[in-house]
Every structure is written in C-alpha cells, then in structure tokens.
Scaffold this active site. Structure first.
Site, PDB file in Angstrom:
ATOM      1  N   SER A   1      40.261  45.673  13.377  1.00  0.00           N
ATOM      2  CA  SER A   1      40.756  46.707  12.465  1.00  0.00           C
ATOM      3  C   SER A   1      41.069  46.166  11.077  1.00  0.00           C
ATOM      4  O   SER A   1      41.470  46.908  10.200  1.00  0.00           O
ATOM      5  CB  SER A   1      42.016  47.344  13.053  1.00  0.00           C
ATOM      6  N   SER A   2      40.871  44.856  10.887  1.00  0.00           N
ATOM      7  CA  SER A   2      41.273  44.272   9.598  1.00  0.00           C
ATOM      8  C   SER A   2      40.457  43.016   9.306  1.00  0.00           C
ATOM      9  O   SER A   2      39.947  42.359  10.217  1.00  0.00           O
ATOM     10  CB  SER A   2      42.763  43.916   9.680  1.00  0.00           C
ATOM     11  N   GLY A   3      40.337  42.690   8.046  1.00  0.00           N
ATOM     12  CA  GLY A   3      39.779  41.405   7.608  1.00  0.00           C
ATOM     13  C   GLY A   3      38.416  41.052   8.170  1.00  0.00           C
ATOM     14  O   GLY A   3      37.468  41.843   8.122  1.00  0.00           O
TER      15      GLY A   3
ATOM     16  N   LYS B   1      45.588  51.793  11.954  1.00  0.00           N
ATOM     17  CA  LYS B   1      44.604  50.892  11.332  1.00  0.00           C
ATOM     18  C   LYS B   1      43.266  50.976  12.067  1.00  0.00           C
ATOM     19  O   LYS B   1      42.193  50.922  11.470  1.00  0.00           O
ATOM     20  CB  LYS B   1      45.112  49.442  11.342  1.00  0.00           C
TER      21      LYS B   1
ATOM     22  N   GLY C   1      40.812  42.324  17.104  1.00  0.00           N
ATOM     23  CA  GLY C   1      41.218  42.182  15.705  1.00  0.00           C
ATOM     24  C   GLY C   1      40.197  42.839  14.788  1.00  0.00           C
ATOM     25  O   GLY C   1      40.019  42.434  13.644  1.00  0.00           O
TER      26      GLY C   1
ATOM     27  N   ASP D   1      47.843  44.795  23.111  1.00  0.00           N
ATOM     28  CA  ASP D   1      48.257  43.484  22.604  1.00  0.00           C
ATOM     29  C   ASP D   1      47.596  42.428  23.490  1.00  0.00           C
ATOM     30  O   ASP D   1      47.744  42.479  24.711  1.00  0.00           O
ATOM     31  CB  ASP D   1      49.790  43.379  22.680  1.00  0.00           C
TER      32      ASP D   1
ATOM     33  N   LYS E   1      44.273  26.568  17.394  1.00  0.00           N
ATOM     34  CA  LYS E   1      42.834  26.649  17.101  1.00  0.00           C
ATOM     35  C   LYS E   1      42.061  25.459  17.676  1.00  0.00           C
ATOM     36  O   LYS E   1      40.925  25.612  18.117  1.00  0.00           O
ATOM     37  CB  LYS E   1      42.618  26.758  15.585  1.00  0.00           C
TER      38      LYS E   1
ATOM     39  N   ARG F   1      46.327  46.163  17.885  1.00  0.00           N
ATOM     40  CA  ARG F   1      47.546  46.857  18.306  1.00  0.00           C
ATOM     41  C   ARG F   1      47.740  48.170  17.550  1.00  0.00           C
ATOM     42  O   ARG F   1      47.924  49.223  18.133  1.00  0.00           O
ATOM     43  CB  ARG F   1      48.775  45.949  18.097  1.00  0.00           C
TER      44      ARG F   1
ATOM     45  N   SER G   1      37.800  30.417  15.458  1.00  0.00           N
ATOM     46  CA  SER G   1      38.757  29.325  15.239  1.00  0.00           C
ATOM     47  C   SER G   1      39.077  29.318  13.756  1.00  0.00           C
ATOM     48  O   SER G   1      39.271  30.373  13.148  1.00  0.00           O
ATOM     49  CB  SER G   1      38.158  28.004  15.731  1.00  0.00           C
TER      50      SER G   1
ATOM     51  N   TYR H   1      49.543  26.379  14.258  1.00  0.00           N
ATOM     52  CA  TYR H   1      48.276  27.098  14.091  1.00  0.00           C
ATOM     53  C   TYR H   1      47.091  26.188  14.440  1.00  0.00           C
ATOM     54  O   TYR H   1      46.197  26.576  15.199  1.00  0.00           O
ATOM     55  CB  TYR H   1      48.182  27.599  12.644  1.00  0.00           C
TER      56      TYR H   1
HETATM   57  N1  LIG Z   1      41.845  34.758   6.642  1.00  0.00           N
HETATM   58  C1  LIG Z   1      41.727  33.460   6.732  1.00  0.00           C
HETATM   59  O1  LIG Z   1      41.992  32.715   5.770  1.00  0.00           O
HETATM   60  C2  LIG Z   1      41.212  32.834   7.994  1.00  0.00           C
HETATM   61  C3  LIG Z   1      41.277  33.485   9.212  1.00  0.00           C
HETATM   62  N2  LIG Z   1      40.843  32.850  10.354  1.00  0.00           N
HETATM   63  C4  LIG Z   1      40.926  33.520  11.651  1.00  0.00           C
HETATM   64  O2  LIG Z   1      40.162  34.703  11.628  1.00  0.00           O
HETATM   65  C5  LIG Z   1      40.752  35.690  12.468  1.00  0.00           C
HETATM   66  C6  LIG Z   1      40.965  36.979  11.696  1.00  0.00           C
HETATM   67  O3  LIG Z   1      41.763  36.718  10.587  1.00  0.00           O
HETATM   68  P1  LIG Z   1      42.008  37.771   9.416  1.00  0.00           P
HETATM   69  O4  LIG Z   1      40.855  38.691   9.335  1.00  0.00           O
HETATM   70  O5  LIG Z   1      42.414  36.989   8.254  1.00  0.00           O
HETATM   71  O6  LIG Z   1      43.294  38.500  10.003  1.00  0.00           O
HETATM   72  P2  LIG Z   1      44.018  39.886   9.656  1.00  0.00           P
HETATM   73  O7  LIG Z   1      45.469  39.601   9.733  1.00  0.00           O
HETATM   74  O8  LIG Z   1      43.480  40.524   8.443  1.00  0.00           O
HETATM   75  O9  LIG Z   1      43.620  40.752  10.935  1.00  0.00           O
HETATM   76  C7  LIG Z   1      44.028  40.344  12.198  1.00  0.00           C
HETATM   77  C8  LIG Z   1      43.514  41.286  13.250  1.00  0.00           C
HETATM   78  O10 LIG Z   1      43.954  40.861  14.544  1.00  0.00           O
HETATM   79  C9  LIG Z   1      44.699  41.908  15.170  1.00  0.00           C
HETATM   80  N3  LIG Z   1      45.761  41.322  15.993  1.00  0.00           N
HETATM   81  C10 LIG Z   1      46.757  40.511  15.594  1.00  0.00           C
HETATM   82  N4  LIG Z   1      47.569  40.213  16.602  1.00  0.00           N
HETATM   83  C11 LIG Z   1      47.095  40.874  17.690  1.00  0.00           C
HETATM   84  C12 LIG Z   1      47.527  40.993  19.028  1.00  0.00           C
HETATM   85  N5  LIG Z   1      48.615  40.366  19.473  1.00  0.00           N
HETATM   86  N6  LIG Z   1      46.798  41.756  19.881  1.00  0.00           N
HETATM   87  C13 LIG Z   1      45.701  42.398  19.448  1.00  0.00           C
HETATM   88  N7  LIG Z   1      45.236  42.330  18.190  1.00  0.00           N
HETATM   89  C14 LIG Z   1      45.938  41.578  17.306  1.00  0.00           C
HETATM   90  C15 LIG Z   1      45.229  42.733  13.990  1.00  0.00           C
HETATM   91  O11 LIG Z   1      45.533  44.060  14.323  1.00  0.00           O
HETATM   92  P3  LIG Z   1      47.027  44.534  14.750  1.00  0.00           P
HETATM   93  O12 LIG Z   1      47.976  43.799  13.856  1.00  0.00           O
HETATM   94  O13 LIG Z   1      47.021  46.001  14.575  1.00  0.00           O
HETATM   95  O14 LIG Z   1      47.157  44.117  16.165  1.00  0.00           O
HETATM   96  C16 LIG Z   1      44.037  42.693  13.049  1.00  0.00           C
HETATM   97  O15 LIG Z   1      43.065  43.616  13.434  1.00  0.00           O
HETATM   98  C17 LIG Z   1      42.045  35.056  13.004  1.00  0.00           C
HETATM   99  O16 LIG Z   1      41.793  34.526  14.280  1.00  0.00           O
HETATM  100  C18 LIG Z   1      42.331  33.941  12.014  1.00  0.00           C
HETATM  101  O17 LIG Z   1      43.056  32.911  12.599  1.00  0.00           O
HETATM  102  C19 LIG Z   1      40.307  31.605  10.310  1.00  0.00           C
HETATM  103  C20 LIG Z   1      40.222  30.929   9.128  1.00  0.00           C
HETATM  104  C21 LIG Z   1      40.661  31.488   7.881  1.00  0.00           C
HETATM  105  C1  LIG Z   2      33.864  14.988   5.944  1.00  0.00           C
HETATM  106  C2  LIG Z   2      33.808  16.091   5.009  1.00  0.00           C
HETATM  107  C3  LIG Z   2      34.990  16.994   5.006  1.00  0.00           C
HETATM  108  C4  LIG Z   2      34.743  18.256   4.260  1.00  0.00           C
HETATM  109  C5  LIG Z   2      35.874  19.009   3.675  1.00  0.00           C
HETATM  110  C6  LIG Z   2      37.022  19.323   4.551  1.00  0.00           C
HETATM  111  C7  LIG Z   2      37.844  20.458   4.036  1.00  0.00           C
HETATM  112  C8  LIG Z   2      38.893  20.887   5.003  1.00  0.00           C
HETATM  113  C9  LIG Z   2      39.728  21.994   4.515  1.00  0.00           C
HETATM  114  C10 LIG Z   2      40.460  22.699   5.614  1.00  0.00           C
HETATM  115  C11 LIG Z   2      40.949  24.025   5.196  1.00  0.00           C
HETATM  116  C12 LIG Z   2      41.600  24.777   6.305  1.00  0.00           C
HETATM  117  C13 LIG Z   2      41.822  26.213   5.941  1.00  0.00           C
HETATM  118  C14 LIG Z   2      42.301  27.017   7.079  1.00  0.00           C
HETATM  119  C15 LIG Z   2      42.428  28.465   6.726  1.00  0.00           C
HETATM  120  C16 LIG Z   2      43.116  29.257   7.742  1.00  0.00           C
HETATM  121  O1  LIG Z   2      42.813  29.230   8.883  1.00  0.00           O
HETATM  122  C17 LIG Z   2      44.255  30.058   7.238  1.00  0.00           C
HETATM  123  N1  LIG Z   2      43.961  30.760   6.048  1.00  0.00           N
HETATM  124  C18 LIG Z   2      44.787  30.968   8.253  1.00  0.00           C
HETATM  125  O2  LIG Z   2      43.853  31.823   8.695  1.00  0.00           O
END
Ligand SMILES: NC(=O)C1=CN([C@@H]2O[C@H](COP(=O)(O)OP(=O)(O)OC[C@H]3O[C@@H](n4cnc5c(N)ncnc54)[C@H](OP(=O)(O)O)[C@@H]3O)[C@@H](O)[C@H]2O)C=CC1
Ligand SMILES: CCCCCCCCCCCCCCCC(=O)[C@@H](N)CO
Length: 417
Positions: free
Chosen positions: A47-49, A74, A45, A96, A192, A70, A174, A188
C-alpha cells in the site's frame, strides 16, 4: 620467445575461457525464468512506497495482484490508484504480519500464490545504546518474524500443483543494510541480515519444488517510510548511507521485477549495490556463469574497495565524535535589552545539534516569551554563535514581541558566558 608468447596467450585467453566453461557447468541452481503475466502475485506492504510501485508494475505487466498491509484506507487508496492507472482490479487484505493466525487465514482465502513478495518492513534507526528494547523487537518481529510467518503460511499452497503451474518465486525485500552493517542500524541490519540466512537455507529446501528465491537489496529509496525515517535518522547513518545513491521507488520496483523474472538470487538495485553484491557474494547460490565469473575475477579488487569504504566510514565516525567531544554542551548566551525587556539569546550545542532560543523577560524578571528551535546539521560552537545572532531577530519576531524587537533595531549582544 615463442614460449613466453605462448604463456602470455594462455594467461590472457585460455585461463579465463577455461574458467568460464568450468563455471558454466557448475553454477547452481540452473537458470530459470519466472513469468508474472496472468499469474498470482501476492505483495505485502503493497500500500506504500516500494510495495505500491511493485503492485503498479506487476498489474501493468498483466499479473493478478493481491496486496496485504495493516491500514485499510491506504490499501483502498492503492487499489483505486492501480485500477485507474492499469485498469486492473487488485484484491486487498488487512492484516499484521506479526499475527500468524491472521496471515494463515488471508493466505487460505487468496488461493494459490505464484509469486510471493515479502516487502513489508519497518525501520527506526538509532544507536543501540539509546534505542528502546521495544523498538528493537518491533523491527525483528515485523521484518524477520513477519517474513517467516508469511512464507510458512504460503508455502504449502505454493507447492501444490507446482509442476503444472510452472516455476514459483518468493521475493524478499532486504536492504543494502542487510549486506553490510551500518551505524544506527543495529536492529534493522540484524533483521535484514537474518533474511539472507533464511533465504540461503530455504532455497535449498524448496528448489525441488521449483520455487525460486530472490533477495532484493535496495539503497535509500524515496518512499513515505523513508521520509519518516529521515526525521530521526542519526547524522552518521545518513553520512554512511550516502555512499550509495538514493533511488526512486519505481526504479527499485523495476529492478526487483527483473530479478524475480530471471530467478536471480541476489538482486542489487544500483551500481554501488552491484559492487556490494559481488563483494559480499560469500557462498550464496548463483545461476549466472557470467556473474560467477565476475565474482571470481574481481574478488580481490572488491575486497580492497570494501576496505577503502570502511576506512572512509571509520574516518567519518572518528571526525564526528571528535567534534562532538569538543563541542559538547557549549552554551553561549547573549543579553539583549530593549524597551524594558531583557531578551537572553541562547545558542547551545549538544549531541551534534545546534539550538537557538530566545527567552524574553519583562522588568520584573518574569518570562514573557520563549522561543527556541533546533537547527540540524554539523556546526561548531563558532557556527552556533553566528547563528544565534542571525536568528535572534527572526526568532524575536515570532514571539509576540515583534514591534519591540524591531524597534530596538540593534542587537546589542553582550556575551555573558
Ligand atoms: N525506503 C528505503 O530507503 C528502503 C526500504 N527498504 C525496505 O523496503 C521495504 C518497503 O519499504 P518502504 O516502501 O520504504 O516502506 P513504507 O513505510 O513506505 O511502506 C511499508 C509498507 O509495509 C506495510 N507494513 C508495515 N508494517 C506492517 C505489518 N506489521 N504488517 C503488514 N504490513 C506492514 C505498510 O502498511 P501498513 O503500515 O498499513 O501496515 C506499508 O504498506 C521494507 O522492507 C524496507 O525495509 C530497503 C532499503 C531501503
Ligand atoms: C565494495 C564496494 C562497496 C560499495 C558501496 C557500499 C555502499 C553501502 C551503503 C549502504 C547503505 C545502506 C542504506 C540502507 C537503506 C535502508 O534500508 C533504510 N533507508 C531503511 O529502509
């Protein structure tokens, strides 16, 4: 008197000190440093975020970076951007994570991995009852099974010559929704939370190979994936997730790398995340005796804090459903007549959404224009009514009837239902 003084002193000084010394000797696994400079870091992953931010920072710190995702274009974009920013070449692979054979092939091709970052992930929030089984399976398959595939494919190579190569690391992305269940994240959160069970067990299996696991728990993070998620996230999910502040991908990447380098098992990313990690420490491994000390000393108070959070969340849920029940499917309708046209201005309130719309008919009753839109947010039927009147003129303007609408100048609204 002297006795009381002594017991007080022992309580304040001796007890904590004894506890600290005790914890210093018993925390397991022992502290470790995992360097990343000149080492092979494989990021899924990437390539993004968050993954892309991680790739940038690892390259900046002198690591040999390989990315897997994938979408090829990107990946190429990421490669170019990293080359431009850091001058370093990264290798890219398209696969994938759900397809084990392909992952095995990639892993064989890339050679020995020192730091494996399983960051790929997908999130499609929705209440379980209305979520398609296919989407549930999608999250479990990519987030959980995909990580199994990766680790299973990479582990044999990671173990090879580990003694000469120094400590290795497996980092797993996670989410705070993997530490506490959150409304709208049934699938989800399950995927996780699953990663945590896997990581706790796996750490025991690979500690002898000098490979160390870091589980990273970010809050909401500004990424392309998050922008997409927000288009459909249930309102209650957003309300509850807002208990923890949002972060930038760069900040999460920095915390992740620091966590990997110090071999930290549970890696929180912000202050709320720190509290959450201490509150949900359970029986997870802990290398730092200071952190262990914080966990032991603050556990009752953090349990109280956790109960307060739940009290607050259940309060929001109760309020939201009460409002929804009161307002379900409220339909307000106005008739606005102008120049031989009848415009019926609708405001409806359904499933917590407000919609406003205009249906315009000519004198024969045929519909000549329809215009409607959903307005998100928390509204009562009263708000919907006001909104309908306010939006009426604006919406009419966007129908082909601009002149007629403005010329009729007054919205002689008549509530008919
Ligand atoms: N953003 C958020 O709010 C939060 C994110 N997370 C976790 O952080 C991680 C990254 O999230 P984020 O940066 O937001 O995600 P993005 O959607 O911005 O990026 C996801 C990345 O994963 C790759 N990916 C997705 N599916 C597959 C697959 N089946 N095989 C291979 N690669 C794959 C995508 O590329 P491609 O699509 O080209 O395959 C891309 O590079 C995730 O695990 C997410 O659950 C956790 C908490 C909060
Ligand atoms: C005892 C003290 C407790 C402290 C505070 C607890 C706060 C919990 C908030 C949980 C937020 C979850 C966000 C998930 C984001 C995510 O994974 C998606 N954006 C998809 O990626």
């Amino acid at each position: 008197m002297a006795d009381a003084y002594f017991s007080l002193l022992s309580l304040i000084l001796v007890l904590p000190l004894t506890l600290l010394i005790f914890l210093y000797f018993i925390v397991r696994p022992r502290p470790v440093r995992v360097p990343i400079k000149n080492r092979h870091v494989f990021i899924t992953g990437g390539s993004s975020g968050i993954g892309l931010a991680l790739a940038h920072q690892c390259a900046q710190q002198g690591a040999d970076v390989t990315l897997l995702a994938r979408n090829v274009s990107k990946l190429e974009e990421a490669k170019e951007a990293i080359k431009l920013a850091t001058g370093r070449d990264v290798r890219i692979f398209s696969a994938d994570v759900r397809e084990y054979e392909n992952i095995v092939k990639v892993v064989e091709e890339v050679g020995e991995i020192d730091v494996l970052v399983c960051n790929h992930g997908v999130y499609v929030p929705q209440e379980l009852e209305s979520q398609e089984l296919e989407e549930i399976r999608f999250m479990i398959d990519v987030n959980l099974m995909g990580t199994f595939h990766l680790i299973k494919a990479a582990l044999p190579g990671m173990k090879k010559n580990r003694a000469e190569r120094g400590p290795g690391s497996i980092a797993i992305m996670s989410s705070q929704a993997g530490q506490v269940g959150i409304y709208g994240y049934t699938a989800y959160s399950a995927s996780k939370f699953g990663l945590r069970g896997m990581a706790e067990a796996l750490q025991q299996e690979i500690i002898a190979d000098n490979i160390h696991i870091s589980l990273i728990f970010p809050p909401d993070t500004e990424t392309p994936g998050f922008v997409e998620e927000n288009k459909r996230r249930p309102q209650l999910t957003s309300i509850i997730a807002a208990s923890s502040g949002a972060m930038k991908a760069d900040e999460v990447a920095k915390k992740s790398i620091d966590g990997i380098k110090s071999g930290t098992f549970i890696v929180p990313c912000n202050f709320e995340g720190f509290l959450l990690s201490v509150a949900t420490a359970g029986l997870c491994p802990q290398r730092s005796f200071l952190m262990a000390f914080v966990e032991v000393v603050t556990s009752p108070i953090l349990r109280i804090a956790g109960l307060c959070f739940q009290w607050n969340w259940y309060g929001s849920i109760e309020k939201w459903y009460a409002q929804k029940k009161q307002c379900k499917n409220t339909l307000l309708q106005y008739l606005v007549a102008f120049d031989g046209f009848t415009s019926s201005d609708l405001a409806f309130f359904c499933e917590g959404h407000v919609g406003v719309g205009v249906v315009t008919r000519d004198h024969t009753g045929s519909i000549v224009a329809v215009c409607s839109k959903l307005v998100d947010g928390r509204f009562s039927p009263e708000d919907a009514e006001g909104l309908a009147l306010r939006e009426d003129l604006r919406l009419l303007k966007t129908c082909g009837l601009r002149l007629a609408a403005t010329e009729c100048d007054a919205l002689r609204g008549q509530k008919i239902k």
